[in-house]
Design an enzyme around this catalytic site. Structure first.
Site, short mmCIF file in Angstrom:
data_model
loop_
_atom_site.label_atom_id
_atom_site.label_comp_id
_atom_site.label_asym_id
_atom_site.label_seq_id
_atom_site.Cartn_x
_atom_site.Cartn_y
_atom_site.Cartn_z
N SER A 168 0.82 -1.21 0.00
CA SER A 168 0.00 0.00 0.00
C SER A 168 0.86 1.27 0.00
CB SER A 168 -0.96 -0.04 1.19
OG SER A 168 -1.89 0.99 1.15
N ASP A 214 -1.14 1.18 -3.91
CA ASP A 214 -2.02 0.17 -4.51
C ASP A 214 -3.35 0.76 -4.92
OD1 ASP A 214 -3.05 0.46 -1.91
OD2 ASP A 214 -3.68 -1.63 -1.81
N ASP A 263 -2.54 6.16 -3.41
CA ASP A 263 -1.40 5.53 -2.74
C ASP A 263 -0.88 4.41 -3.63
OD1 ASP A 263 -3.60 3.89 -2.37
OD2 ASP A 263 -3.00 3.23 -0.38
N ASP A 295 -5.98 2.02 -3.43
CA ASP A 295 -7.27 1.75 -2.78
C ASP A 295 -7.77 2.97 -2.01
OD1 ASP A 295 -5.55 1.66 -0.61
OD2 ASP A 295 -6.32 -0.21 0.21
#
Length: 446
Positions: A104, A243, A241, A245
């Site tokens: 992340s 990843d 960010d 999400d």
């Protein structure tokens, strides 16, 4: 050994904490728990595997794929895609499980393994515990035609882009948007989706080299995005960010629009269209009081959960709500996704700007964030967070703040630390009250 699974999968420094051997063993155990062939009759279980661009993702992907295929699971290798894309494709492709390799917003040396169940949903704690329990257990290994097969499915990224574009109520023509992809998983799909939706797009943080993910860019480092938006005269900017999400935004003036403000804008839009289920939005206890006051003024109920997007999602699913999220930019639009989705969020935010004809700054002004001070008091006994003298001090502080402020005392879930959060009408008052309460914590919780 402590519990391997944290709040969002298994994470650590790749090559030291998260080794290829551990990634393979986790995948074998997950295949036995989530892809048990006995549950599917004669159908061989299928897994999808995606990753962010971290260099370590290459060897971890190879280990995960090997573990799954050796367990008799067919594998579709998706390549570099956001976590929410992997979640969507787990469902859309009828896979029995999904795997995402990402840490992340963490720096490049870290990585993680995140498993998704059928339908693209996060695992319950009990399922994670079962995977840990079956880690490295003896098992009968498939041979010959029973081993899993592996194929690349990189083209499925377009299926995800088409999906998120189908969810927005109007196009984005006339908007100039800067998109910061954090040199992460959204570096291809986010600019492409924005352009296909009709916006004029400038992408930054879109040249991953495996080592620069989240490095002075993305939703945790907004300075570059702020500078580019202002210098280019863009309407606004969005940042994801690593990843993707989560997302945050900045106005044409370079001012930050956080997750609470984004949720407020989306909630009011859905409410005006009669599409906000039960006229309710789900937020965590850390959401700014200004958000809650703005929602109350609009006739929208705010339901609170513990900190963590998984708890927001659990409450949404349990009670039938369709919008929730966190101040950090995790926004869940449950009508369209099973998890927080930065690209989906940013497209819907842009759609509101395009439809309204007013600036993001004006839309965000619907709520006035109250000054918020957070002090982490370390080295204390968390079990004493309910001490009578602390409870008395909190009650006195709440009486002093009245309806224009609030106090939250929260033990850390992972460290010997108690968090003291205070919101007040002024920064000075918030600081004074927080420091006073932190002193009581130090005295009462030793």
């Amino acid at each position: 050994m402590g519990r391997l699974f944290g709040t969002d999968g298994v994470r650590g420094v790749a090559g030291r904490d998260l080794t290829a051997e551990l990634a393979m063993d986790l995948s074998v155990a997950a295949a036995h728990v989530l892809g048990d062939a006995g549950a599917f009759g004669h159908k061989r279980p299928v897994a999808v595997v995606g990753r962010d661009p971290r260099a370590s993702g290459e060897f971890l992907e190879a280990a995960v794929v090997a573990g799954l295929a050796s367990s008799g699971v067919d594998v579709l290798r998706l390549g570099v895609l956001p976590t929410p894309a992997v979640a969507y494709l787990t469902s859309a492709l009828g896979a029995d499980l999904g795997v995402m390799l990402t840490a992340s917003h963490n720096p490049a040396p870290d990585n993680g393994v995140k498993f998704l169940a059928r339908g693209g949903v996060k695992l319950a704690d009990a399922v994670e515990d079962e995977i840990e329990r079956r880690l490295r257990e003896p098992w009968d290994r498939p041979e010959g035609a029973k081993v899993g097969r592996v194929r690349d499915a990189f083209g499925e990224a377009d299926r995800y882009i088409s999906h998120v574009l189908e969810t927005i109520p109007n196009r984005l023509e006339g908007l100039r948007v800067v998109v910061d992809c954090a040199h992460g998983a959204a570096h291809m799909v986010a600019p492409e989706a924005m352009v296909r939706a009709g916006a004029e797009v400038e992408a930054i943080g879109a040249r991953p080299d495996g080592l620069n993910i989240n490095d002075s860019c993305g939703s945790t480092h907004l300075a570059k995005l702020q500078q580019v938006v202002v210098s280019r005269g863009a309407d606004f900017g969005v940042a994801y960010d690593g990843d993707a999400d989560r997302c945050l935004a900045v106005t044409h003036e370079g001012k930050v629009v956080d997750g609470d403000q984004i949720m407020a804008i989306l909630a009011l839009d859905l409410h005006s269209r009669g599409e906000l289920k039960r006229d309710t939005v789900v937020a965590t206890v850390m959401s700014n009081l200004g958000f809650k006051l703005a929602m109350r003024e609009a006739g929208i109920t705010v339901v609170e959960t513990a900190v963590g997007d998984r708890y927001v999602l659990e409450r949404m699913k349990a009670d039938g709500y369709n919008l929730g999220g966190e101040q950090s930019g995790h926004v869940i639009m449950l009508d369209h996704a099973t998890t927080g989705d930065g690209l989906l969020t940013s497209l819907h935010l842009a759609a509101v700007v395009a439809k309204s004809g007013v600036s993001l700054a004006e839309l965000a002004s619907v709520m006035t964030p109250l000054p918020q001070i957070l002090i982490n008091v370390k080295g204390v006994d968390k079990a004493k967070a309910g001490a009578p003298e602390l409870a008395k001090a909190v009650a006195e502080a709440e009486a002093e703040l009245g309806e224009s402020g609030r106090v939250l005392i929260r033990p850390s879930g992972t460290e010997p630390m108690i968090r003291v959060m205070v919101e007040a009408a002024s920064q000075e008052q918030a600081t004074q009250v927080a420091e006073r309460l932190a002193g009581v914590v130090r005295a009462a919780c030793v």
